[in-house]
Structures are given as structure tokens and as C-alpha cells.
Design an enzyme around this catalytic site. Sequence first.
Site, PDB file in Angstrom:
ATOM      1  N   ALA A  51     -31.726   5.226  24.701  1.00  0.00           N
ATOM      2  CA  ALA A  51     -30.642   6.221  24.663  1.00  0.00           C
ATOM      3  C   ALA A  51     -30.021   6.284  23.279  1.00  0.00           C
ATOM      4  O   ALA A  51     -28.839   6.558  23.121  1.00  0.00           O
ATOM      5  CB  ALA A  51     -29.584   5.878  25.722  1.00  0.00           C
TER       6      ALA A  51
ATOM      7  N   LYS B  72     -28.428  10.344  10.643  1.00  0.00           N
ATOM      8  CA  LYS B  72     -28.478  11.443  11.604  1.00  0.00           C
ATOM      9  C   LYS B  72     -27.102  11.867  12.137  1.00  0.00           C
ATOM     10  O   LYS B  72     -26.918  13.005  12.535  1.00  0.00           O
ATOM     11  CB  LYS B  72     -29.385  11.073  12.789  1.00  0.00           C
TER      12      LYS B  72
ATOM     13  N   SER C 168     -42.507   7.212   5.174  1.00  0.00           N
ATOM     14  CA  SER C 168     -42.523   8.512   5.847  1.00  0.00           C
ATOM     15  C   SER C 168     -43.868   9.231   5.702  1.00  0.00           C
ATOM     16  O   SER C 168     -44.444   9.286   4.623  1.00  0.00           O
ATOM     17  CB  SER C 168     -41.417   9.401   5.299  1.00  0.00           C
TER      18      SER C 168
HETATM   19  P1  NAP Z   1     -31.897   4.564  17.287  1.00  0.00           P
HETATM   20  O1  NAP Z   1     -30.983   5.738  17.358  1.00  0.00           O
HETATM   21  O2  NAP Z   1     -31.589   3.456  16.344  1.00  0.00           O
HETATM   22  O3  NAP Z   1     -32.007   3.967  18.790  1.00  0.00           O
HETATM   23  C1  NAP Z   1     -32.683   2.760  19.026  1.00  0.00           C
HETATM   24  C2  NAP Z   1     -32.968   2.631  20.512  1.00  0.00           C
HETATM   25  O4  NAP Z   1     -33.787   1.476  20.729  1.00  0.00           O
HETATM   26  C3  NAP Z   1     -31.702   2.439  21.355  1.00  0.00           C
HETATM   27  O5  NAP Z   1     -31.919   2.970  22.629  1.00  0.00           O
HETATM   28  C4  NAP Z   1     -31.611   0.910  21.402  1.00  0.00           C
HETATM   29  O6  NAP Z   1     -30.882   0.406  22.503  1.00  0.00           O
HETATM   30  C5  NAP Z   1     -33.082   0.568  21.566  1.00  0.00           C
HETATM   31  N1  NAP Z   1     -33.337  -0.838  21.183  1.00  0.00           N
HETATM   32  C6  NAP Z   1     -33.249  -1.382  19.956  1.00  0.00           C
HETATM   33  N2  NAP Z   1     -33.558  -2.698  20.003  1.00  0.00           N
HETATM   34  C7  NAP Z   1     -33.837  -2.984  21.310  1.00  0.00           C
HETATM   35  C8  NAP Z   1     -34.218  -4.150  22.018  1.00  0.00           C
HETATM   36  N3  NAP Z   1     -34.372  -5.344  21.421  1.00  0.00           N
HETATM   37  N4  NAP Z   1     -34.441  -4.049  23.340  1.00  0.00           N
HETATM   38  C9  NAP Z   1     -34.292  -2.864  23.984  1.00  0.00           C
HETATM   39  N5  NAP Z   1     -33.926  -1.719  23.365  1.00  0.00           N
HETATM   40  C10 NAP Z   1     -33.708  -1.782  22.048  1.00  0.00           C
HETATM   41  O7  NAP Z   1     -33.393   5.014  16.933  1.00  0.00           O
HETATM   42  P2  NAP Z   1     -34.052   6.449  17.228  1.00  0.00           P
HETATM   43  O8  NAP Z   1     -33.797   7.357  16.095  1.00  0.00           O
HETATM   44  O9  NAP Z   1     -33.644   6.865  18.601  1.00  0.00           O
HETATM   45  O10 NAP Z   1     -35.613   6.107  17.192  1.00  0.00           O
HETATM   46  C11 NAP Z   1     -36.245   5.402  18.247  1.00  0.00           C
HETATM   47  C12 NAP Z   1     -37.742   5.370  17.998  1.00  0.00           C
HETATM   48  O11 NAP Z   1     -38.270   6.692  18.150  1.00  0.00           O
HETATM   49  C13 NAP Z   1     -38.115   4.919  16.580  1.00  0.00           C
HETATM   50  O12 NAP Z   1     -39.216   4.047  16.668  1.00  0.00           O
HETATM   51  C14 NAP Z   1     -38.509   6.206  15.876  1.00  0.00           C
HETATM   52  O13 NAP Z   1     -39.504   6.015  14.886  1.00  0.00           O
HETATM   53  C15 NAP Z   1     -39.079   7.022  17.035  1.00  0.00           C
HETATM   54  N6  NAP Z   1     -38.966   8.474  16.792  1.00  0.00           N
HETATM   55  C16 NAP Z   1     -40.114   9.188  16.765  1.00  0.00           C
HETATM   56  C17 NAP Z   1     -40.065  10.552  16.553  1.00  0.00           C
HETATM   57  C18 NAP Z   1     -41.342  11.343  16.523  1.00  0.00           C
HETATM   58  O14 NAP Z   1     -41.321  12.496  16.079  1.00  0.00           O
HETATM   59  N7  NAP Z   1     -42.431  10.790  16.987  1.00  0.00           N
HETATM   60  C19 NAP Z   1     -38.832  11.198  16.367  1.00  0.00           C
HETATM   61  C20 NAP Z   1     -37.664  10.432  16.420  1.00  0.00           C
HETATM   62  C21 NAP Z   1     -37.746   9.056  16.625  1.00  0.00           C
HETATM   63  P3  NAP Z   1     -29.283   0.176  22.382  1.00  0.00           P
HETATM   64  O15 NAP Z   1     -28.651   1.515  22.694  1.00  0.00           O
HETATM   65  O16 NAP Z   1     -28.984  -0.831  23.404  1.00  0.00           O
HETATM   66  O17 NAP Z   1     -28.997  -0.292  20.988  1.00  0.00           O
END
Ligand code: NAP
Length: 368
Positions: free
Chosen positions: A159, A89, A37
Site C-alpha cells: 500500500a 513522488k 533506471s
Molecule cells: P514505496 O512507496 O516505498 O512502498 C513500499 C511498499 O513495500 C509498502 O507497501 C511497504 O509497506 C512495503 N514494504 C517495504 N518493506 C517491507 C517488508 N520488509 N515487508 C513487507 N512489506 C514491505 O514503494 P513503491 O513506489 O510503491 O514501489 C514498490 C515496488 O514497485 C518497487 O519495487 C518499485 O520498483 C515497483 N514499481 C514498479 C513499477 C513498474 O512500472 N513496474 C512502477 C512503480 C513501482 P509499509 O507500508 O508497511 O512500509
Amino acid sequence: MSTLDDLQRYLDNPLPADVAERSLLSGSMGESPSKYSRSPAMWNAAFREIGLDAVHMPFDVRPENLAGFVDAARAYPGFMGSNVTVPHKLAIMPLLDEIDPIAREIGAVNTFMQTADGRLVGFNTDADGLIASMLRTLPGESEPFLPTLSGKRVLLLGAGGAGRASAFALAKQVSDGSLLLTNRSLERAEELAKQAAVATGAKVTATAQELALDVVWSMDVIVNASTVGQSGMRRLGNGEATSLEAFSSLAPAAPAVVPEGDGGASFWREWFAASFKAIAENNARSAAAIAMCKPDAAFVDAVYSPDETVLLRQARLSGRKTLNGKGMLVMQAAFSFVNRMTRRHLQAAGHDPDALYDRVVEVMAAGF
Ligand code: NAP
């Protein structure tokens, strides 16, 4: 009242003894934030800058320890609140006393704070962070990444938690433009599109990943909020692991899953040998779609590690504007600092929190 030892009982990472000497405590809670982090560096830089006697620690909390940790934190003197990340979360929500309407709409909490009367209130600041990173001038820049999202055609990839926050936030911004959602699991995108359309009145639809590739040429803004492109190995919890780093989020990503071994070079050799055809196909399809994009199409990635995902690298090399997730992380943290977790403590120390916003953004960006 609880002590540092009471908190430590539920944590996998050690809390240094001098944490107890600070009047105020905040943190970032997840499965292993102590390993990756950026938040402690950002928040502690802001505390030093403002002169607040506070500290921000990583809290490595296993799912089975979550409820115990929240109880101990609630009773810890000077506990301000915590960021919440994967995998807590959703699980944190029933443990809190109140959930802000926006976090309830998104269905996930990424921050909670303790009020003066000891209540724990959950929020989601990802949405504010994403929009602020796109529309406000970031440290080191002379102008915002985009002047407006109003009237734009936006494609959102993902999503999950970040995707849900982004969908509601973007839908509120596009006005007479439109938002198209796509996700590996199409049903999640379809459900989210319905909810965001009803909540905002905007034109929000969903489509399969394969079909989204065919309409990228018509988009003004492409936002990735999926984990595709994120750096490193992803342990699947059953002795197997994979990686999404080599893939563009714009095209279907099907990495191989192999035994995690010691997580070193032998894992990567086996994983790469089994994945390179999928990588080549994914990268080629993504590049072909980007080559057809509008010249002024803008690409945004919520992912901030690596600095430049495959999606952003292809977009930059094709002459399009790009923005990574660092700005989103900094802006959501500064928003939480000024408006949520630290607000009443800043006021108690004689500060006007709103007047501190730009300074906090600068310091957090430098501390990233
Ligand atoms: P999450 O709730 O675990 O969601 C994961 C997402 O990625 C889902 O849409 C999932 O699709 C998709 N995914 C996973 N493996 C995949 C694959 N092989 N092919 C296509 N799609 C795939 O994670 P999250 O919390 O939303 O975080 C997502 C990203 O955003 C992370 O990298 C995180 O570090 C980043 N993030 C950044 C910030 C920032 O402040 N910059 C804030 C929050 C998150 P399915 O629904 O089909 O499983």
C-alpha cells in the site's frame, strides 16, 4: 530562461554537453536514477524511432535540491517534463501548478509535463501501466496475460505508492469481483481500502498479512506492488542496510539490518548469516500458500528487477501463470509518451500520437 549549467547545479550526475544541442529535453528524476533506471534507454529508443530531436536523461536529485531543480527545469528551453520516482513522488506535488484528478486520488505523482503555456502538470501513469500490462497483448506475446479482471477475486500486496495506484486501478476493473488489500502496516491498507471502495463502488477490503496467507487459495489474481522481492541492497540512510530480494511478498518478510560497510561481499555475508532463518520461514510459508492456490491463479509482480522475484519463481514452479513488472513499466512509459509528456511535441512534428502507440510499446520494450 535557464541553461544546462543551471540544471547541473541541482544534479549529482553529470549531464553531457550535447544535451544542449537537442531541441527537447525530458528525464527521470529520483535519488539516483543514473545508477539503475531503464527509462532513458526506453525513451531515447522511442525518440530515435520517431525521429524527434529530443533526449531523455536521468536526473539524480537530492531532496534538498528538488525545488531548485524544478524551477530550473521549468525555465529550460524545450523542457517537456519528467518521470518522478523514489523519494520525490509526494514532495513534488506542491511544486507543480496542477495535479491530475487520478494522481490526486492516488496521492502520488510519477510524471509531470510542461504545457504550451509553461504550466507544470502532475500525473500518475502507474495505474494505466499495470492494467494495460495485464489486459493488452505485450510485445512478443500472442495474447493478453488475462482476458479480463471483471468478476475476479484479486489480492493486492503493498500500500505504498505503487500499491495505491494499483488499488484504485484494480478496484475499477473487478466489477462484481472483489479486491483484498494487505500490507506490512495494516492501517495503510485499511485506509486505502476505504478510499478505493468509496471512489469506485467496488468491494474492497483489507486484512493483515498473516490472515491474507490463509485466503490465497480462494484468489484468482495475486498482485505484488510492495518492494519485497526487489533486487539488491537497500541503504537505510543511517550507515545500515538490508535486502528484500530473497523474500516472497506473499508472506511476512523480516530481513536483518546490518552495517552497510563497503556494500560488497562482507555486507552480504553478515546480512545473510543474520537473515537466513527469516528467509527460510518466509519462503516456506509462501510456497505452502501457493501450493494451495487455484490451478489457474495468475501472479503479477510490479517489481521488474530481478526479472523473476521469489513470488513469481514459486508461482511458476507450481505451474501458475506469472507476469513481471517490465510490461507495467513499458506500458506506463508508452502511455506517458503518447498521451502526456510528448503528445503536443509529436503533434507539432506532424505525427498522430495515437497511431504511434503500438510502435512505441514495441521500441520501448526492446530498449528496456
Ligand atoms: P514505496 O512507496 O516505498 O512502498 C513500499 C511498499 O513495500 C509498502 O507497501 C511497504 O509497506 C512495503 N514494504 C517495504 N518493506 C517491507 C517488508 N520488509 N515487508 C513487507 N512489506 C514491505 O514503494 P513503491 O513506489 O510503491 O514501489 C514498490 C515496488 O514497485 C518497487 O519495487 C518499485 O520498483 C515497483 N514499481 C514498479 C513499477 C513498474 O512500472 N513496474 C512502477 C512503480 C513501482 P509499509 O507500508 O508497511 O512500509
